[in-house]
Design an enzyme around this catalytic site. Structure first.
Site, mmCIF file in Angstrom:
data_model
loop_
_atom_site.group_PDB
_atom_site.id
_atom_site.type_symbol
_atom_site.label_atom_id
_atom_site.label_comp_id
_atom_site.label_asym_id
_atom_site.label_seq_id
_atom_site.Cartn_x
_atom_site.Cartn_y
_atom_site.Cartn_z
ATOM 1 N N ILE A 47 19.298 119.242 151.978
ATOM 2 C CA ILE A 47 19.901 119.883 153.142
ATOM 3 C C ILE A 47 21.187 119.171 153.548
ATOM 4 O O ILE A 47 22.197 119.817 153.853
ATOM 5 C CB ILE A 47 18.916 119.913 154.326
ATOM 6 N N ILE A 48 21.177 117.836 153.573
ATOM 7 C CA ILE A 48 22.334 117.068 154.032
ATOM 8 C C ILE A 48 22.779 116.074 152.962
ATOM 9 O O ILE A 48 22.082 115.845 151.969
ATOM 10 C CB ILE A 48 22.027 116.307 155.344
ATOM 11 N N GLU A 52 19.054 110.886 149.569
ATOM 12 C CA GLU A 52 18.624 111.568 148.344
ATOM 13 C C GLU A 52 19.826 112.028 147.525
ATOM 14 O O GLU A 52 19.812 111.958 146.295
ATOM 15 C CB GLU A 52 17.724 112.763 148.686
ATOM 16 N N HIS A 105 13.981 116.758 158.237
ATOM 17 C CA HIS A 105 13.480 115.497 157.680
ATOM 18 C C HIS A 105 14.136 114.311 158.371
ATOM 19 O O HIS A 105 13.468 113.390 158.846
ATOM 20 C CB HIS A 105 13.744 115.450 156.177
ATOM 21 N N GLU A 136 12.517 111.628 160.793
ATOM 22 C CA GLU A 136 12.918 110.256 160.458
ATOM 23 C C GLU A 136 14.373 109.974 160.827
ATOM 24 O O GLU A 136 15.034 109.183 160.157
ATOM 25 C CB GLU A 136 12.705 110.003 158.965
ATOM 26 N N VAL A 164 11.919 123.405 151.357
ATOM 27 C CA VAL A 164 10.567 123.919 151.144
ATOM 28 C C VAL A 164 9.662 123.402 152.251
ATOM 29 O O VAL A 164 9.911 122.348 152.836
ATOM 30 C CB VAL A 164 9.992 123.504 149.768
ATOM 31 N N HIS A 168 5.937 117.251 154.630
ATOM 32 C CA HIS A 168 6.422 117.023 155.988
ATOM 33 C C HIS A 168 6.068 118.194 156.902
ATOM 34 O O HIS A 168 5.666 117.999 158.059
ATOM 35 C CB HIS A 168 7.937 116.802 155.991
#
Length: 217
Positions: A47-48, A52, A105, A136, A164, A168
Site C-alpha cells: 500500500i505504501i 516492505e 497496517h 503499527e 488483502v 491483521h
C-alpha cells in the site's frame, strides 16, 4: 538482510504447514533467472512506500546485474495523485449512516504519514465519516477513537485498508482477543453497533486498475 531471511523463512514454514508453497520475492526472481528470463517487471502489492518496499527494492537490486532489464512498479500510494485517486474510489462507497474506520497496517518509518494524508484528504473532500487508523503506526487506535467520539458517532464499520484481508484483518482488527480493535471498540461502550467488513482493497476493481497503471508506468 538476516532479519529479512528469518521473516521469509517463518512465513514459508507457516504456509507450508497449510499446504501452500509461496516463494519469497528473491526466490521468485532467482527462479525466473534460472528459467532464462532476461526482462522482468516486479509489481508490488504494498500500500505504501514502507519497509516492505525497501526490502523488495533491495532484493531486486541484488539480482539486477544478472538480468538485461528489471523494473519495480510503485506501491498503491506512491504519489499525491495516487492518494487522491484512492480517496475518490473510497468515496463511491460512502455509507448512508455511521462511520467507516479504515484499518491500515502502518509502519515505524516516516512513510506512516501516508495514512494521515489519506485521512486528511477524505475529510477535505467532505467524507467526514471516514477515519483512518493503523495497527503499527500513526494514526493510532487512540487518535482515531477520539475522532469518533468527538463526532458522537454511534455506528461504526471497520474496514481493512490493506491489499488483502489476511491475519491483521482477521485477528488484529476483527479477532476475539481483548486487544483486537473490535474488542476494544465494544469495550468502550461508546457505540451502539460495531461491525467488520472482511475484504481487502485488492478486491476493488478500480484499485486493481491503479496497480495495473503502475505496472504500465
Amino acid at each position: 538482510d538476516l532479519l529479512r531471511w528469518i521473516i521469509y523463512y517463518e512465513k514459508s514454514v507457516r504456509l507450508k504447514a497449510r499446504g501452500i508453497e509461496k516463494p519469497s520475492p528473491l526466490e521468485a526472481l532467482l527462479k525466473l533467472l534460472g528459467d532464462g528470463y532476461t526482462h522482468v517487471i516486479v509489481q508490488s502489492t504494498n500500500i505504501i512506500e514502507g519497509v516492505e518496499m525497501e526490502s523488495l527494492r533491495r532484493d531486486v537490486a541484488s539480482v539486477a546485474p544478472f538480468f538485461k532489464e528489471i523494473r519495480v512498479g510503485n506501491p498503491l500510494l506512491y504519489s499525491v495523485e495516487d492518494a487522491e485517486a484512492v480517496v475518490d474510489i473510497l468515496g463511491n462507497s460512502k455509507p448512508e449512516k455511521g462511520s467507516v474506520v479504515l484499518v491500515g497496517h502502518g509502519t515505524y518509518t516516516p512513510s506512516t504519514a501516508t495514512y494521515a494524508m489519506i485521512d486528511y484528504m477524505l475529510k477535505a473532500k467532505g467524507l467526514k465519516n471516514f477515519h483512518v487508523g493503523t495497527i503499527e503506526g500513526y494514526p493510532t487506535f487512540d487518535t482515531m477513537l477520539q475522532q469518533l467520539k468527538d463526532n458522537k458517532t454511534k455506528q461504526v464499520t471497520l474496514v481493512p485498508f490493506m491489499f488483502v484481508a489476511g491475519d491483521h484483518a482477521n485477528n488484529d482488527m476483527a479477532g476475539s482477543d481483548d486487544d483486537s480493535w473490535l474488542s476494544m471498540f465494544n469495550a468502550s461502550d461508546a457505540f451502539e453497533s460495531v461491525d467488520c467488513q472482511i475484504a481487502g482493497l485488492g478486491e476493488i476493481e478500480d484499485v486493481q486498475k491503479l496497480y495495473v497503471a503502475h505496472t504500465k508506468a
